[in-house]
Design an enzyme around this catalytic site. Structure first.
Site, PDB file in Angstrom:
ATOM      1  N   THR B 143       0.879  -1.169   0.000  1.00 46.71           N
ATOM      2  CA  THR B 143       0.000   0.000   0.000  1.00 46.71           C
ATOM      3  C   THR B 143       0.920   1.224   0.000  1.00 46.71           C
ATOM      4  O   THR B 143       1.388   1.614  -1.053  1.00 46.71           O
ATOM      5  CB  THR B 143      -1.001  -0.033   1.175  1.00 46.71           C
ATOM      6  OG1 THR B 143      -0.311  -0.275   2.394  1.00 46.71           O
ATOM      7  CG2 THR B 143      -2.038  -1.113   0.963  1.00 46.71           C
ATOM      8  N   LYS B 165       4.081  -7.365   3.103  1.00 47.23           N
ATOM      9  CA  LYS B 165       3.879  -5.927   3.104  1.00 47.23           C
ATOM     10  C   LYS B 165       3.782  -5.486   4.550  1.00 47.23           C
ATOM     11  O   LYS B 165       3.381  -6.260   5.425  1.00 47.23           O
ATOM     12  CB  LYS B 165       2.627  -5.516   2.345  1.00 47.23           C
ATOM     13  CG  LYS B 165       1.345  -5.686   3.143  1.00 47.23           C
ATOM     14  CD  LYS B 165       0.157  -4.976   2.523  1.00 47.23           C
ATOM     15  CE  LYS B 165       0.251  -3.480   2.657  1.00 47.23           C
ATOM     16  NZ  LYS B 165       0.026  -2.968   4.023  1.00 47.23           N
ATOM     17  N   THR B 176      -1.525  -2.510   7.941  1.00 46.52           N
ATOM     18  CA  THR B 176      -1.812  -3.934   7.777  1.00 46.52           C
ATOM     19  C   THR B 176      -0.540  -4.674   7.415  1.00 46.52           C
ATOM     20  O   THR B 176       0.229  -4.220   6.582  1.00 46.52           O
ATOM     21  CB  THR B 176      -2.861  -4.166   6.674  1.00 46.52           C
ATOM     22  OG1 THR B 176      -4.135  -3.784   7.165  1.00 46.52           O
ATOM     23  CG2 THR B 176      -2.923  -5.632   6.279  1.00 46.52           C
ATOM     24  N   ASN B 376      -0.089  10.442   9.316  1.00 48.73           N
ATOM     25  CA  ASN B 376      -1.353   9.939   9.848  1.00 48.73           C
ATOM     26  C   ASN B 376      -2.348  11.012  10.236  1.00 48.73           C
ATOM     27  O   ASN B 376      -3.502  10.720  10.516  1.00 48.73           O
ATOM     28  CB  ASN B 376      -1.085   9.027  11.042  1.00 48.73           C
ATOM     29  CG  ASN B 376      -0.500   7.721  10.582  1.00 48.73           C
ATOM     30  OD1 ASN B 376      -1.083   7.059   9.736  1.00 48.73           O
ATOM     31  ND2 ASN B 376       0.664   7.370  11.092  1.00 48.73           N
ATOM     32  N   THR B 381      -6.429  13.555   4.698  1.00 50.31           N
ATOM     33  CA  THR B 381      -7.669  14.094   4.128  1.00 50.31           C
ATOM     34  C   THR B 381      -7.342  14.984   2.947  1.00 50.31           C
ATOM     35  O   THR B 381      -6.212  15.404   2.791  1.00 50.31           O
ATOM     36  CB  THR B 381      -8.436  14.929   5.166  1.00 50.31           C
ATOM     37  OG1 THR B 381      -7.532  15.792   5.828  1.00 50.31           O
ATOM     38  CG2 THR B 381      -9.109  14.036   6.155  1.00 50.31           C
TER      39      THR B 381
END
Lengths: 381, 381
Positions: B143, B165, B176, B376, B381
């Site tokens: 990702t 990953k 993740t 983070n 956004t």
């Protein structure tokens, strides 16, 4: 706006030269009458000598008369010598106050690994002037807190005053929380201790700034009976209100924090699970970062819940942020812009309904900011 | 430097359009022979449908033939529909490969709360070309990892290849970890599962980037037997070496990290306590900040140890940083400048001797940086 201590208590402080800044750093809190007391201290295995000594006094069950606190040096990880220095600090305070050392509790906060400058304490103690007011004490116990923390309540004529310090950082050190509540209510020691445990569980133990528990944390409640008896239920409600206000002040003043986070969990299978779930959310680095960025990132709240160990069904749980429902078994069609705007506040409330039972609980935290990292990484050397 | 998969395995990937970036995001890993398999998955209660499905397949005990992975969408917190979509993804992959759906494990990583675009997966699967090489798969499962993670080992002629990953962040999501190890060794499924549990405990479970466990984490080991039998002890040493290398790569590539932290704890009362103590240090926000600032702040290491629950005596414990002894029951007279310089490295080792017993263990982490907060908070956004 000076806060008067409950009847029979006096306090004061001086500049003993322990803090390099030269600010007040040595303080006394004294009861004219022997006081019943309750006490909760850090579970950290590297606990400071003052904590070990406090536990032994607590176990003796004898009444307490005074607390001596120094800031600027935690007297922790100082080897065998630290235990000797801590005893010496108690003896010196007892001498100053005309008490026996077993009537005096010690508390220290500040750098660790540096021997306690006992000679400075010996010189400073006689200079402390005792008054019926809280401010000098509240100021002297701070480390890098940005403001003093004082709260009060009245219960059926008796008074409760709380003084605390939160997560300040002095190199090389960790966040230390000290809280001292004093009251002139008359409460039998056994009831006081049982009630205090429950209050601490629901308030100070629910504060999380960075997940690290200090070697020097303690929370004390002294009741000297100078006012007389009060209804116990109302009394502990008052104590909890004061403790909760201090807990919120400590979280709000977390290092680098720009806002207070209050997490309320309802519908948990048990009260303990509610508290655990609330703590997990308040302590999630990912959610704390999102809070800082005003990002209504409910996925991180859900993930933190999932890690808490509290029982819930992801297909039923509800998440409400600043009064805006975000999630109920699946994401709701909320206005992301509006939710982000609602997060631009001094205090942000996360409300979670686990829909498993009747357990409720709160936790108090703050956002994670670049300043937290800067304070703890770049400005310590 | 292409890494060849073990005998009988093929893999490939394509751009299915799930990642907004348009990078490869759909991948297959296939064994020509039915494979014994072992599996460890997240304990998060909000686990994704793919995790629930994987657990059910695991419980059936039947052999596995293939894994289908998509990146860019975690298919988590998507309500009842998410379970249907996950089943559909398995069916489509099975159709593509001529297998039955129960022979295909699914894995998803990426945004949560957004329905899985199954039609894109249906279109993408036929476009995947399978080759005997690892790279395309390793690339597609990422990702926001900054680099692919591949490790390999050879044991008595059999080969072990691992693809992973780490903690990448896509809004709104959480870190993740996915790890897939494949081998052509012939290992009975029961032995494979018992051995894998132990390897995962000592490697992937000892990685901590920010303390948040994802809803989609999984670690898989497939053994198709195409090479034949090998000595089991040597085999699991090889598996552990590959898993450990991947664990270190994942920690090093933690969000915003500038360096890898390896914590080694020896002399613990038990191996479990050693691992717990190591994790507590690797996960301490205060120590991680100090690590970033090249501040040899042993007090924070000691405090983290004290919070870990592992047994030790603060008057005996030893702390060594980058080979420099800092603490032994009390602070040692080390050169702070030199210790700070030694921390300016790609990899920093913390060695702790608890002096309680024979338990040893490691944990893998990284420093906490302003970039972690920025990634983070500000850039989501």
């Amino acid at each position: 706006m000076a806060v008067r201590l409950p009847r029979g208590f006096r306090a004061g402080a001086t500049r003993a030269g322990i803090k390099p800044s030269g600010r007040p750093d040595l303080a006394l809190l004294v009861s004219g009458l022997p006081a019943a007391w309750a006490y909760a201290a850090t579970q950290n295995r590297a606990a400071a000598p003052s904590i070990h000594r406090g536990r032994a006094l607590y176990a003796s069950g004898k009444p307490l008369r005074a607390v001596v606190v120094n800031a600027g040096n935690a007297n922790c990880a100082t080897g065998e010598r630290g235990y000797e220095d801590d005893r010496r600090m108690a003896e010196l305070a007892a001498l100053r106050l005309g008490l026996s050392p077993e009537e005096v509790l010690t508390a220290s906060t500040g750098v660790i690994g540096v021997p306690l400058p006992v000679e400075k304490i010996a010189k400073g103690l006689p200079e402390i002037g005792l008054t019926p007011f809280a401010e000098a004490f509240a100021e002297a116990i701070l480390t890098t807190d940005t403001r003093p923390k004082v709260a009060e309540a009245e219960v059926a004529g008796a008074r409760i005053v709380g003084l605390a310090k939160g997560s300040g950082m002095i190199h090389p050190n960790m966040a230390t929380m000290l809280a001292f509540l004093v009251t002139d209510a008359l409460v039998p020691q056994e009831a006081l201790r049982a009630g205090w445990r429950r209050v601490v569980e629901r308030t100070f133990n629910q504060v999380t700034v960075d997940g690290d528990t200090s070697t020097n944390d303690l929370a004390l409640l002294m009741a000297n009976g100078a006012y007389g008896e009060v209804p116990l239920k109302a009394f502990f409600e008052g104590v909890e209100a004061v403790a909760q206000e201090l807990a919120r002040m400590i979280a709000r003043d977390g290092e680098g924090a720009t806002k207070l986070m209050v997490v309320r969990v309802v519908g948990a299978a048990t009260e303990e699970e509610a508290r655990r779930a609330a703590r997990a959310i308040a302590g999630s680095a990912l959610w704390k970062s999102a809070l800082y960025g005003n990002d209504p990132n409910w996925g991180r709240i859900l993930a933190a819940l999932g890690n808490s160990g509290a029982r819930f069904d992801p297909l039923r749980v509800r998440i409400v942020l600043q009064g805006i429902p975000l999630y109920e078994g699946a994401v709701l069609p909320f206005d992301r812009e509006e939710a982000g705007q609602a997060m631009r506040a001094e205090e942000v409330e996360v409300l979670v309904d686990l829909r498993e039972g009747q357990g409720a609980g709160e936790a108090y935290g703050c956002d994670l900011t670049e300043d937290y990292v800067r304070i703890n990484a770049l400005y310590t050397t």
